[in-house]
Motif scaffolding. Structure first.
Motif, PDB file in Angstrom:
ATOM      1  N   TYR A   1       0.871  -1.176   0.000  1.00  0.00           N
ATOM      2  CA  TYR A   1       0.000   0.000   0.000  1.00  0.00           C
ATOM      3  C   TYR A   1       0.912   1.232   0.000  1.00  0.00           C
ATOM      4  O   TYR A   1       1.394   1.632   1.074  1.00  0.00           O
ATOM      5  N   PRO A   2       1.176   1.828  -1.153  1.00  0.00           N
ATOM      6  CA  PRO A   2       2.153   2.925  -1.247  1.00  0.00           C
ATOM      7  C   PRO A   2       1.910   4.070  -0.277  1.00  0.00           C
ATOM      8  O   PRO A   2       2.853   4.705   0.186  1.00  0.00           O
ATOM      9  N   PHE A   3       0.638   4.318   0.076  1.00  0.00           N
ATOM     10  CA  PHE A   3       0.348   5.433   0.979  1.00  0.00           C
ATOM     11  C   PHE A   3       0.526   5.036   2.446  1.00  0.00           C
ATOM     12  O   PHE A   3       0.443   5.881   3.333  1.00  0.00           O
ATOM     13  N   PHE A   4       0.799   3.740   2.688  1.00  0.00           N
ATOM     14  CA  PHE A   4       0.885   3.273   4.069  1.00  0.00           C
ATOM     15  C   PHE A   4       1.848   2.088   4.174  1.00  0.00           C
ATOM     16  O   PHE A   4       1.421   0.936   4.307  1.00  0.00           O
ATOM     17  N   PRO A   5       3.161   2.320   4.133  1.00  0.00           N
ATOM     18  CA  PRO A   5       4.106   1.215   4.318  1.00  0.00           C
ATOM     19  C   PRO A   5       4.042   0.684   5.755  1.00  0.00           C
ATOM     20  O   PRO A   5       3.897   1.465   6.700  1.00  0.00           O
ATOM     21  N   THR A   6       4.145  -0.624   5.904  1.00  0.00           N
ATOM     22  CA  THR A   6       4.105  -1.220   7.242  1.00  0.00           C
ATOM     23  C   THR A   6       5.397  -1.968   7.543  1.00  0.00           C
ATOM     24  O   THR A   6       5.408  -2.924   8.312  1.00  0.00           O
ATOM     25  N   ASP A   7       6.507  -1.528   6.942  1.00  0.00           N
ATOM     26  CA  ASP A   7       7.791  -2.151   7.250  1.00  0.00           C
ATOM     27  C   ASP A   7       8.393  -1.502   8.501  1.00  0.00           C
ATOM     28  O   ASP A   7       7.829  -0.558   9.061  1.00  0.00           O
ATOM     29  N   VAL A   8       9.553  -2.016   8.935  1.00  0.00           N
ATOM     30  CA  VAL A   8      10.123  -1.568  10.207  1.00  0.00           C
ATOM     31  C   VAL A   8      10.790  -0.200  10.122  1.00  0.00           C
ATOM     32  O   VAL A   8      11.220   0.347  11.138  1.00  0.00           O
ATOM     33  N   TYR A   9      10.870   0.375   8.904  1.00  0.00           N
ATOM     34  CA  TYR A   9      11.394   1.737   8.784  1.00  0.00           C
ATOM     35  C   TYR A   9      10.330   2.775   9.161  1.00  0.00           C
ATOM     36  O   TYR A   9      10.640   3.956   9.312  1.00  0.00           O
ATOM     37  N   SER A  10       9.101   2.325   9.294  1.00  0.00           N
ATOM     38  CA  SER A  10       8.007   3.181   9.746  1.00  0.00           C
ATOM     39  C   SER A  10       7.962   3.151  11.269  1.00  0.00           C
ATOM     40  O   SER A  10       8.188   2.108  11.885  1.00  0.00           O
ATOM     41  N   PHE A  11       7.673   4.291  11.884  1.00  0.00           N
ATOM     42  CA  PHE A  11       7.495   4.286  13.340  1.00  0.00           C
ATOM     43  C   PHE A  11       6.334   3.348  13.677  1.00  0.00           C
ATOM     44  O   PHE A  11       5.236   3.466  13.130  1.00  0.00           O
ATOM     45  N   HIS A  12       6.590   2.422  14.592  1.00  0.00           N
ATOM     46  CA  HIS A  12       5.579   1.422  14.919  1.00  0.00           C
ATOM     47  C   HIS A  12       5.752   0.948  16.352  1.00  0.00           C
ATOM     48  O   HIS A  12       6.773   1.196  16.992  1.00  0.00           O
ATOM     49  N   ALA A  13       4.744   0.261  16.853  1.00  0.00           N
ATOM     50  CA  ALA A  13       4.804  -0.399  18.148  1.00  0.00           C
ATOM     51  C   ALA A  13       4.729  -1.902  17.918  1.00  0.00           C
ATOM     52  O   ALA A  13       4.066  -2.363  16.993  1.00  0.00           O
ATOM     53  N   ASP A  14       5.445  -2.664  18.732  1.00  0.00           N
ATOM     54  CA  ASP A  14       5.360  -4.117  18.656  1.00  0.00           C
ATOM     55  C   ASP A  14       4.105  -4.591  19.379  1.00  0.00           C
ATOM     56  O   ASP A  14       3.683  -3.988  20.374  1.00  0.00           O
ATOM     57  N   HIS A  15       3.524  -5.681  18.882  1.00  0.00           N
ATOM     58  CA  HIS A  15       2.308  -6.234  19.488  1.00  0.00           C
ATOM     59  C   HIS A  15       2.514  -7.704  19.799  1.00  0.00           C
ATOM     60  O   HIS A  15       3.193  -8.428  19.061  1.00  0.00           O
ATOM     61  N   SER A  16       1.936  -8.151  20.895  1.00  0.00           N
ATOM     62  CA  SER A  16       1.997  -9.559  21.276  1.00  0.00           C
ATOM     63  C   SER A  16       0.686  -9.958  21.954  1.00  0.00           C
ATOM     64  O   SER A  16       0.102  -9.158  22.687  1.00  0.00           O
TER      65      SER A  16
END
Length: 232
Positions: free
Chosen positions: A107-122
């Motif tokens: 999704y070009p408007f929404f990358p979900t790789d680790v270069y994006s600021f993100h939180a880990d989930h478990s």
């Protein structure tokens, strides 16, 4: 970008491994750092390892087999000790040499790789541990300086166009595709470099967590310079 002397309410600094793993997260505090000035030549280890692909997991046996200088031996002892400490704590540490991570262009408007600021989930209570020994270090973003991308109106509109389903299923769609774990830095945001050699413990989004998850991202690697990273 700030260095480790920059004080944030969300970061707590400790001087040993026991304090790193035993200190509970509370309030705004969702990142704990064991600050260290490591000795040894970690670049020598990176250069002498046999790499396969963009991310190579390094086994302890491979480390033992390396013919190293005195400084390389010091670095290897630190890596082996960190692996031992984390394993004894019940974690499953992985030592990686990273050329680069795969980019997500689904999704070009929404990358979900680790270069994006993100939180880990478990689905179960856990923490993320990481340490960069060589190469560009990871960054964290103070929670007050980020906003969930799914709450940004223009991004949310694009996600609704992508979804094309009933309203009651939209939130599940966002979580199923991990969109709800990614954040956009505010214009005045000041990401914090995690530095080299420091061992970090970051809060994860999981049921029962009493603190917000720690927002972080992988750095853009320098051309020709691989990263040496331990993570679990």
């Amino acid at each position: 970008m700030t260095d480790l002397s920059h004080t944030e309410h969300q970061i707590h600094y400790v001087s040993n491994f026991q304090d790193l793993v035993s200190r509970p997260f509370s309030g705004e505090m969702n990142a704990i750092c064991w600050t260290r000035e490591l000795t040894g030549d970690f670049s020598e280890i990176v250069k002498k390892l046999t790499l396969s692909g963009n991310i190579t997991a390094i086994e302890q046996a491979e480390l033992h087999q390396l013919q190293l200088s005195e400084q390389g031996v010091l670095a290897r002892e630190i890596l082996l000790n960190d692996l031992e400490l984390l394993t004894a704590h019940g974690a499953s540490p992985i030592l990686n040499v990273i050329r680069h991570y795969d980019r997500d262009d689904t999704y070009p408007f929404f990358p979900t790789d680790v270069y994006s600021f993100h939180a880990d989930h478990s689905p179960i209570p856990t923490d993320t541990f990481l340490c960069t020994y060589y190469g560009e270090p990871s960054e964290i973003l103070p929670n007050s300086q980020g906003k969930k991308k799914v709450l940004v109106p223009e991004i949310r509109d694009e996600l609704r166009k992508l979804y094309q389903g009933a309203d009651e299923g939209f939130e599940s769609f966002l979580s199923d595709h991990f969109f709800d774990l990614h954040y956009q830095a505010k214009p005045d945001a000041r990401p914090i470099s995690l530095g080299l050699g420091h061992l970090w413990r970051l809060a994860v989004d999981h049921p029962g967590s009493r603190v917000p998850p720690c927002i972080h991202r992988a750095p853009k690697e320098k051309p020709g310079q691989n990263r040496l990273l331990m993570i679990c």
